[in-house]
Design an enzyme around this catalytic site. Structure first.
Site, mmCIF file in Angstrom:
data_model
loop_
_atom_site.group_PDB
_atom_site.id
_atom_site.type_symbol
_atom_site.label_atom_id
_atom_site.label_comp_id
_atom_site.label_asym_id
_atom_site.label_seq_id
_atom_site.Cartn_x
_atom_site.Cartn_y
_atom_site.Cartn_z
ATOM 1 N N LYS A 130 37.069 35.984 28.794
ATOM 2 C CA LYS A 130 37.023 37.203 29.597
ATOM 3 C C LYS A 130 36.249 38.204 28.988
ATOM 4 C CE LYS A 130 37.670 38.595 33.923
ATOM 5 N NZ LYS A 130 37.687 37.722 35.109
ATOM 6 N N ASP A 170 32.742 39.694 37.746
ATOM 7 C CA ASP A 170 33.962 40.254 38.105
ATOM 8 C C ASP A 170 33.613 41.401 38.685
ATOM 9 O OD1 ASP A 170 36.982 39.544 37.541
ATOM 10 O OD2 ASP A 170 36.806 41.696 37.075
HETATM 11 P P1 NDP Z 1 33.703 43.944 43.253
HETATM 12 O O1 NDP Z 1 33.515 44.891 42.059
HETATM 13 O O2 NDP Z 1 32.965 43.318 44.076
HETATM 14 O O3 NDP Z 1 34.652 44.571 44.171
HETATM 15 C C1 NDP Z 1 35.889 45.285 43.930
HETATM 16 C C2 NDP Z 1 36.455 45.913 44.925
HETATM 17 O O4 NDP Z 1 37.812 46.449 44.736
HETATM 18 C C3 NDP Z 1 35.792 47.212 45.375
HETATM 19 O O5 NDP Z 1 35.872 47.291 46.817
HETATM 20 C C4 NDP Z 1 36.461 48.305 44.737
HETATM 21 O O6 NDP Z 1 36.372 49.558 45.333
HETATM 22 C C5 NDP Z 1 37.826 47.792 44.946
HETATM 23 N N1 NDP Z 1 38.435 48.168 43.508
HETATM 24 C C6 NDP Z 1 38.032 47.845 42.423
HETATM 25 N N2 NDP Z 1 39.096 48.584 41.231
HETATM 26 C C7 NDP Z 1 39.799 49.391 42.154
HETATM 27 C C8 NDP Z 1 40.945 50.158 41.809
HETATM 28 N N3 NDP Z 1 41.240 50.493 40.660
HETATM 29 N N4 NDP Z 1 41.382 50.684 42.790
HETATM 30 C C9 NDP Z 1 41.419 50.307 44.128
HETATM 31 N N5 NDP Z 1 40.250 49.611 44.493
HETATM 32 C C10 NDP Z 1 39.686 48.988 43.624
HETATM 33 O O7 NDP Z 1 34.733 42.867 42.478
HETATM 34 P P2 NDP Z 1 35.217 41.373 43.038
HETATM 35 O O8 NDP Z 1 35.347 41.566 44.505
HETATM 36 O O9 NDP Z 1 34.498 40.465 42.281
HETATM 37 O O10 NDP Z 1 36.572 41.424 42.393
HETATM 38 C C11 NDP Z 1 37.983 41.629 43.136
HETATM 39 C C12 NDP Z 1 39.206 41.185 42.222
HETATM 40 O O11 NDP Z 1 39.057 39.747 42.479
HETATM 41 C C13 NDP Z 1 39.249 41.411 41.009
HETATM 42 O O12 NDP Z 1 40.602 41.540 40.641
HETATM 43 C C14 NDP Z 1 38.575 40.463 40.188
HETATM 44 O O13 NDP Z 1 39.049 40.147 38.895
HETATM 45 C C15 NDP Z 1 39.168 39.216 41.099
HETATM 46 N N6 NDP Z 1 38.222 37.633 40.948
HETATM 47 C C16 NDP Z 1 36.940 37.815 40.993
HETATM 48 C C17 NDP Z 1 36.338 36.700 41.059
HETATM 49 C C18 NDP Z 1 34.783 36.811 41.139
HETATM 50 O O14 NDP Z 1 34.273 35.523 41.302
HETATM 51 N N7 NDP Z 1 34.209 37.766 41.488
HETATM 52 C C19 NDP Z 1 36.826 35.454 40.639
HETATM 53 C C20 NDP Z 1 38.212 35.672 40.649
HETATM 54 C C21 NDP Z 1 39.088 36.771 40.620
HETATM 55 P P3 NDP Z 1 35.288 50.581 44.694
HETATM 56 O O15 NDP Z 1 34.136 50.220 45.145
HETATM 57 O O16 NDP Z 1 35.739 51.961 45.287
HETATM 58 O O17 NDP Z 1 35.837 50.474 43.212
#
Ligand code: NDP
Length: 449
Positions: A130, A170
């Site tokens: 990671k 991510d």
């Molecule tokens: P994105 O950046 O596309 O979206 C993240 C979302 O979560 C946004 O809506 C963001 O809101 C919100 N968010 C992020 N940090 C915070 C926080 N500290 N508090 C509240 N809301 C938050 O990321 P992903 O959708 O790719 O990832 C989301 C989750 O899924 C993560 O935990 C990631 O590790 C996990 N994941 C992702 C994978 C992938 O293929 N992308 C694979 C496996 C797991 P804002 O815009 O306001 O920050």
């Protein structure tokens, strides 16, 4: 968290605490796995003799580097970059890059540690790694993002490759960022090595379904858990946190399977739409215009935006946390259970605190931990690597079918392993043990390295 652990495991955990001070998320992820491994050590004494747990907790390699870049006004900024190459027993290191201001070594290590077991569960030949940076992409122009990505890759390129380490996206890293990083990698190496990054654009080696994979996969996993309960998504009221990549495609698949998602969020607040979230609008706002989720209500007068607020207070039957770590605490978990929630599928990594997990397990609802439930993203990344290796590209239907099968197998493996180790219905035990045993056997086979 203080569930009782086997004495030997407790002492290994104390060593992890001592050797990795100040890394709370990493400690949490390690403890959650170690707590379930007592029966495994009893069954496989060679794992104890070969010190597999002690070795698995220590990354094979950790790279930390400076990332200087200039904003549009010419001001210089300095961020920190990370790549933790955790475990290569099953294949090249594989795992995403996270760009978020909260990133520090403890976050990358927790994610890398979980990634080892998740990748093992996919059944595909990928090790765990990671990376990321404390860079905040919010409010940056395209040019600023490009300059940052180029500077990041100018250091990272020497450590990655299609048979060594293959990063992906991510939080804060999507198709745009992968494109800029791939371009810089190609320029620095003079190599068209498509398999060095996954999540690429479809025009230059990306795979169909990769964008959708984590959300679709998590939804398939919940569908399997519901089948065990002789139930389905049909007519279910669902809540999905976040509104990024994982959340959007979770909402899409739930809707296709007959469920109704009534709420989603970002870090500022949540929207609630009793008619069901209008996904085209969310995609337009978040993927195209890069706006905030509160803007949804400008276009859908009947919907409501709640600033701050707690999305888990909204009654639902299925909850799919898809934003970030520790977003559901013990209190939230109790609220969900009290309001009739029967299934939780984690699209995000470690979104539920140890107290929250205990509430779900005690209540005997179907709880799919991230390691298993969100493995569809990395699994489809491995499918992207396969396509790159054979210079092929598969259809959407075929790739989605492969993803659905992989999620079915992961579910079955976790379910059966939990039964075998005396914890029927406990997917935490099932996922940790099934993932661990696979990696541990490979480590034993490779000798002391
Ligand atoms: P994105 O950046 O596309 O979206 C993240 C979302 O979560 C946004 O809506 C963001 O809101 C919100 N968010 C992020 N940090 C915070 C926080 N500290 N508090 C509240 N809301 C938050 O990321 P992903 O959708 O790719 O990832 C989301 C989750 O899924 C993560 O935990 C990631 O590790 C996990 N994941 C992702 C994978 C992938 O293929 N992308 C694979 C496996 C797991 P804002 O815009 O306001 O920050």
């Amino acid at each position: 968290m203080s569930n009782k652990m086997d004495e030997r495991l407790e002492s290994m955990y104390q060593d992890v605490l001592r050797r990795n001070p100040g890394e709370a998320e990493f400690h949490q992820a390690v403890r959650e796995v170690l707590e379930t491994l007592g029966p495994v050590l009893a069954k496989y004494p060679e794992f104890r003799e070969r010190k597999i747990i002690e070795r698995i907790c220590e990354p094979e390699r950790q790279i930390i580097f400076r990332v200087p870049w200039q904003d549009d006004r010419g001001e210089v900024h300095v961020n920190r970059g990370f790549r933790v190459q955790y475990n290569s027993s099953l294949g090249p290191y594989k795992g995403g890059l996270r760009f978020h201001p909260s990133v520090y070594l403890g976050i990358i290590k927790f994610l890398g540690f979980e990634q080892i077991f998740k990748n093992a569960l996919t059944g595909l030949p990928i090790g765990g790694g990671k990376g990321g940076s404390d860079f905040d992409p919010k409010g940056k122009s395209d040019n600023e993002i490009m300059r940052f990505c180029q500077s990041f890759m100018t250091e990272l390129w020497r450590y990655i490759g299609d048979t060594t380490d293959v990063p992906a996206g991510d939080i804060g890293v999507g198709g745009r960022e992968i494109g800029y990083m791939y371009g810089q990698f190609k320029r620095l190496t003079s190599r068209y090595e498509a398999g060095v990054l996954t999540g690429k654009g479809l025009d230059y080696g990306g795979s169909l379904v990769r964008t959708e994979a984590t959300g679709y996969g998590a939804t398939f996993f919940v569908e399997e858990m519901l089948k065990v309960r002789k139930d389905s998504f049909d007519g279910k009221r669902c809540v999905v946190s976040g509104s990024g990549n994982v959340a959007i495609y979770t909402i899409e698949k739930i809707t296709q399977l007959g469920g109704r998602v009534v709420a989603c969020s970002d870090s500022n607040g949540y929207i609630i739409d009793e008619k069901g979230i209008d996904l085209d609008l969310v995609k337009q706002l978040k993927e195209v215009e890069r706006r905030r989720i509160k803007d949804y209500v400008e276009y859908r007068g009947h919907a409501r935006y709640v600033s701050g607020g707690n999305i888990w207070e909204i009654p639902c039957q299925v909850a799919m946390p898809s934003a970030t770590q520790n977003e559901i605490n013990g209190h939230d978990a109790k609220t969900l259970v009290k309001n009739g929630c029967i299934a939780v599928g984690e699209g995000a990594n470690m979104p539920t605190t140890p107290e929250g997990i205990k509430v779900f397990l005690d209540a005997k609802i179907s709880y799919g931990p991230g390691k298993a439930a969100n493995a569809g993203g990395v699994a489809t990344s491995a499918l992207e690597m396969q396509q790159n290796a054979t210079r092929d590209s598969w259809t959407f239907e075929y790739t989605e079918k492969r993803l659905a099968n992989i999620m079915k197998n992961i579910h079955q493996n976790c379910y059966e392993t939990a039964e075998e180790f005396g914890a029927p219905g406990n997917y935490v035990v099932g996922a940790n043990i099934a993932g661990f045993i696979k990696v541990a056997k490979a480590m034993v086979a490779h000798g002391l390295i």
